[in-house]
Write a protein that holds these residues in place. Structure first.
Motif, PDB file in Angstrom:
ATOM      1  N   ARG A 343       0.820  -1.217   0.000  1.00 44.04           N
ATOM      2  CA  ARG A 343       0.000   0.000   0.000  1.00 44.04           C
ATOM      3  C   ARG A 343       0.853   1.266   0.000  1.00 44.04           C
ATOM      4  NH1 ARG A 343      -5.443  -0.573   1.239  1.00 44.04           N
ATOM      5  NH2 ARG A 343      -5.514   1.493   2.178  1.00 44.04           N
ATOM      6  N   LEU A 347       1.772   0.943  -4.538  1.00 43.06           N
ATOM      7  CA  LEU A 347       0.561   1.492  -5.138  1.00 43.06           C
ATOM      8  C   LEU A 347       0.409   2.975  -4.829  1.00 43.06           C
ATOM      9  CD1 LEU A 347      -1.932  -1.338  -4.066  1.00 43.06           C
ATOM     10  CD2 LEU A 347      -1.110  -0.942  -6.392  1.00 43.06           C
ATOM     11  N   LEU A 349      -2.625   4.873  -3.943  1.00 42.62           N
ATOM     12  CA  LEU A 349      -3.962   4.437  -3.553  1.00 42.62           C
ATOM     13  C   LEU A 349      -5.080   5.319  -4.091  1.00 42.62           C
ATOM     14  CD1 LEU A 349      -3.267   3.375   0.137  1.00 42.62           C
ATOM     15  CD2 LEU A 349      -3.454   1.913  -1.876  1.00 42.62           C
ATOM     16  N   VAL A 353      -7.089   2.075 -10.973  1.00 49.09           N
ATOM     17  CA  VAL A 353      -6.490   0.784 -11.296  1.00 49.09           C
ATOM     18  C   VAL A 353      -5.689   0.901 -12.585  1.00 49.09           C
ATOM     19  CG1 VAL A 353      -7.010  -1.598 -11.976  1.00 49.09           C
ATOM     20  CG2 VAL A 353      -8.275  -0.529 -10.091  1.00 49.09           C
ATOM     21  N   ASN A 356      -2.330   2.711 -12.024  1.00 45.75           N
ATOM     22  CA  ASN A 356      -1.361   1.896 -11.294  1.00 45.75           C
ATOM     23  C   ASN A 356      -0.799   0.774 -12.155  1.00 45.75           C
ATOM     24  OD1 ASN A 356      -0.978   2.363  -8.126  1.00 45.75           O
ATOM     25  ND2 ASN A 356      -3.014   3.067  -8.694  1.00 45.75           N
ATOM     26  N   VAL A 400      -7.598   2.423  -6.778  1.00 46.04           N
ATOM     27  CA  VAL A 400      -7.058   1.129  -6.372  1.00 46.04           C
ATOM     28  C   VAL A 400      -7.166   0.941  -4.858  1.00 46.04           C
ATOM     29  CG1 VAL A 400      -4.644   1.775  -5.998  1.00 46.04           C
ATOM     30  CG2 VAL A 400      -5.182  -0.482  -6.911  1.00 46.04           C
ATOM     31  N   GLN A 408      -5.652  -5.789  -4.686  1.00 49.03           N
ATOM     32  CA  GLN A 408      -4.557  -4.814  -4.741  1.00 49.03           C
ATOM     33  C   GLN A 408      -3.244  -5.511  -5.077  1.00 49.03           C
ATOM     34  OE1 GLN A 408      -4.428  -2.710  -1.028  1.00 49.03           O
ATOM     35  NE2 GLN A 408      -6.244  -1.494  -1.463  1.00 49.03           N
TER      36      GLN A 408
END
Length: 504
Positions: A343, A347, A349, A353, A356, A400, A408
Motif C-alpha cells: 500500500r 501502489l 492508492l 487501477v 497503477n 485502487v 490490490q
C-alpha cells in the motif's frame, strides 16, 4: 461467558454492490472470535462499521445488550473498541512513542500531552508485549513486525479497552513473535477483553480462537466452534470449493544446472543486515527465500532492485555486470520487485487501477511525437490485465485503494508482469490475501516462470515455499543453506533458520 457485542442483520451497499447482506454475529467478553473470508467477503466493511468509519444501511449493533450508534471513530473509542488495521495507520516520521501516545487521554494535562506520563505508560506496554523496539526511533526505521507492535501498543495504551479487533496481526511475525502475541491475547481475554481476530492463516485461527465466523460474498456462511472444524473444512467454507495443496512442479523439463543463470550475486553486503550474500537464480526457476524477520531477506531484495546500494560485492544480469543506480534503472534492465508494503511502496492508492497497472510500462502508453500519455491505451492495458488475472473491479477507473487486499496485490503483480521482467522478486506476496486468491497468485508466478523468467519469492509462511524448486535460507545476513524442493518442509526450514548448519 456474557455477550458483550451483538450484531444483527447488518447490511451495507456501495452503489449497486452489496458489501454486507444481513450479517449477524456474537462476541462474548473474554473470548476470541475469528472472522474469516476471502478478499472482498465483507470483513473490512464490517470492521469499518464497528470503527465508525462507515454507516450501515440496515441492522443493529448492541453493546451489553443495549443498542448503540457508532457514527464516528470517537464513538467507537468511547464504547471501548480498539482497532489494529492491517495498514497500521502510523505516522512514519513520528517516533514509536509519539505514535503510541496519539489519542492517549491518560497523558493529557490541561489539554497538553504529559510526555513523562506517556513514556511511563508506553514502557509498561512495551514490557508487556516483550517488544524490542526503541521508543525514540522513527517508525519509518522500524521493521514491519516492530511497526505492528507499535500499533498494538497504541491500542493497549488506553485503559478500559473492551473489544480489540486485530487485522492480519502475524503477517510479518516470526513464529516466536506470533506465540508472544497469542500469549498477550490470552492475557487480554483473561481480563475480560473480547478479541475479534481477522487472519488468512487458518492454522493460527484454529489455534487462537474460540469460534470462527465465515463470510462469503458479503453473506454469513456460518459460525463454527474452533474445536469442531479442521483446516480443510474451514477452507471449503471460505472458498466454497476444494483448494488444491501446493506442490513443487518443475517449470522446465531442463534440469536446473542446464538453464542459463539470469541473476548472479557474489558477496553482496550492506551492514548491518546483509553480510556477504551469494546466490544464482536460473531462467524458469522459482527460488524461495526463507528466514526469520531481521535475517536480511528484504534488504537483499532492495539491493537487487536498486533501492539501496551494496557497500561491497558484485552482481551480473544475463552474464553482464549489473549495478542498478535506482529502481527505475532496475526496471529498465528487466528486474521488478513486488514490495512487502504494497500500500505504501507498490501502489498510489488515490489513483485508478488503470493508472497503477500502467506505471511500469508508461512509455508503451504514449502517443504522438510529443510522447504524451494516452489514457485510452492505459485503460486498454488495464482491462487486459484485469481479465488475465481475474482482478475484481467495477471499472479500471476505480481508485485502487478501494479494492480488497488480494485484488490490490494482483494489481501490483500485473503491473510488473506487464513489463515482461527477466527477474521478478516478490516480498511476502500473499500477506493479507485469502486462500483462493493465493492460488491465483501462485498460478501467475508459475506461468511467468514457465515463460522463462526467474522468480524469487520471499515468505515468512514457509508452507507456501513448497512450490519453489529451491529455497535459500538466510540467517544473520547470510545465505546459510540451499534446500531442494523435496526437503523444503516447514519444520526443516524453521530448524535451519535457528541453526548454523548448512545444507546443499
Amino acid at each position: 461467558m456474557s455477550e458483550l457485542l451483538a450484531i444483527d442483520g447488518l447490511t451495507k451497499r456501495f452503489g449497486g454492490i452489496a458489501a454486507l447482506q444481513d450479517v449477524s454475529l456474537r462476541l462474548g467478553a473474554g473470548s476470541v472470535l475469528a472472522l474469516c473470508g476471502a478478499n472482498g467477503a465483507g470483513k473490512s466493511t464490517l470492521v469499518r462499521i464497528l470503527a465508525g468509519v462507515e454507516t450501515p444501511d440496515a441492522g443493529e449493533i448492541r453493546i451489553d445488550g443495549e443498542p448503540v450508534t457508532i457514527a464516528s471513530p470517537q464513538d467507537a473509542t468511547r464504547l471501548g473498541m480498539n482497532f489494529i488495521h492491517q495498514e497500521l495507520n502510523l505516522v512514519p516520521k513520528f517516533t514509536a512513542l509519539q505514535n503510541m501516545a496519539l489519542g492517549y487521554e491518560g497523558a493529557a494535562r490541561r489539554g497538553l500531552l504529559d510526555r513523562r506520563a506517556a513514556r511511563r505508560r508506553a514502557k509498561e506496554v512495551v514490557g508487556r508485549l516483550g517488544a524490542d523496539f526503541d521508543l525514540d526511533a522513527p517508525v519509518q526505521d522500524l521493521t514491519v513486525s516492530q511497526r505492528w507492535m507499535v500499533s498494538l501498543g497504541r491500542s493497549l495504551m488506553r485503559e478500559g479497552a473492551r473489544v480489540i479487533a486485530m487485522d492480519e496481526p502475524t503477517a510479518s511475525f516470526t513464529e516466536a513473535e506470533a506465540e508472544r502475541l497469542f500469549s498477550i491475547i490470552s492475557d487480554l481475554t483473561a481480563g475480560g477483553v473480547a478479541v475479534l481476530y481477522i487472519s488468512h492463516r487458518l492454522d493460527e485461527v484454529l489455534h487462537v480462537s474460540h469460534d470462527v465466523t465465515v463470510l462469503r460474498n458479503g453473506k454469513l456462511v456460518g459460525t463454527f466452534a474452533a474445536g469442531e472444524i479442521d483446516r480443510a473444512r474451514l477452507t471449503r467454507e471460505i472458498v466454497g470449493q476444494e483448494v488444491a495443496e501446493l506442490e513443487a512442479i518443475p517449470t522446465s523439463e531442463q534440469p536446473l544446472e542446464a538453464r542459463p543463470v539470469v541473476l548472479s550475486a557474489r558477496d553482496l553486503a550492506r551492514e548491518p543486515r546483509v553480510r556477504g550474500v551469494s546466490l544464482d537464480v536460473h531462467a524458469g526457476e522459482i527460488l524461495g527465500v526463507a528466514g526469520l524477520v531481521g535475517a536480511g531477506r528484504t534488504e537483499v531484495a532492495r539491493l537487487l532492485f536498486g533501492a539501496d546500494a551494496p557497500t561491497s560485492g558484485t552482481m551480473e544480469l544475463d552474464g553482464k555486470a549489473y549495478a542498478p543506480r535506482s529502481p527505475y534503472d532496475a526496471i529498465r534492465r528487466g528486474v521488478a520487485l513486488v514490495p512487502e508494503e504494497r500500500r505504501s511502496e507498490g501502489l498510489l492508492l488515490q489513483e485508478s487501477v488503470a493508472f497503477n497497472i500502467s506505471l511500469a510500462t508508461a512509455k508503451e502508453n504514449r502517443r504522438g511525437g510529443l510522447g504524451l500519455l494516452s489514457p485510452g491505451r492505459a485503460r486498454a492495458t488495464a482491462r487486459e490485465m484485469v481479465s488475465r488475472f481475474g482482478i475484481k473491479v467495477a471499472s479500471v477507473d476505480q481508485p485502487v485503494g478501494s479494492l480488497s487486499g488480494g485484488n490490490q496485490q494482483k494489481v501490483v503483480v500485473s503491473k510488473y508482469v506487464r513489463a515482461g521482467p527477466k527477474l521478478l522478486i516478490l516480498d511476502e506476496p500473499t500477506v493479507g490475501v485469502d486462500v483462493g486468491a493465493r492460488g491465483e497468485l501462485y498460478a501467475i508466478i508459475r506461468d511467468l516462470a514457465e515463460a522463462g523468467a526467474a522468480v524469487i519469492v520471499i515468505s515468512s509462511d514457509f508452507e507456501e515455499l513448497a512450490f519453489c524448486e529451491r529455497v535459500a535460507v538466510m540467517r544473520e545476513g547470510r545465505v546459510t543453506a540451499m534446500v531442494d524442493a523435496a526437503h523444503a518442509t516447514k519444520d526443516h526450514l524453521t530448524s535451519l533458520c535457528y541453526s548454523e548448519e548448512a545444507a546443499a
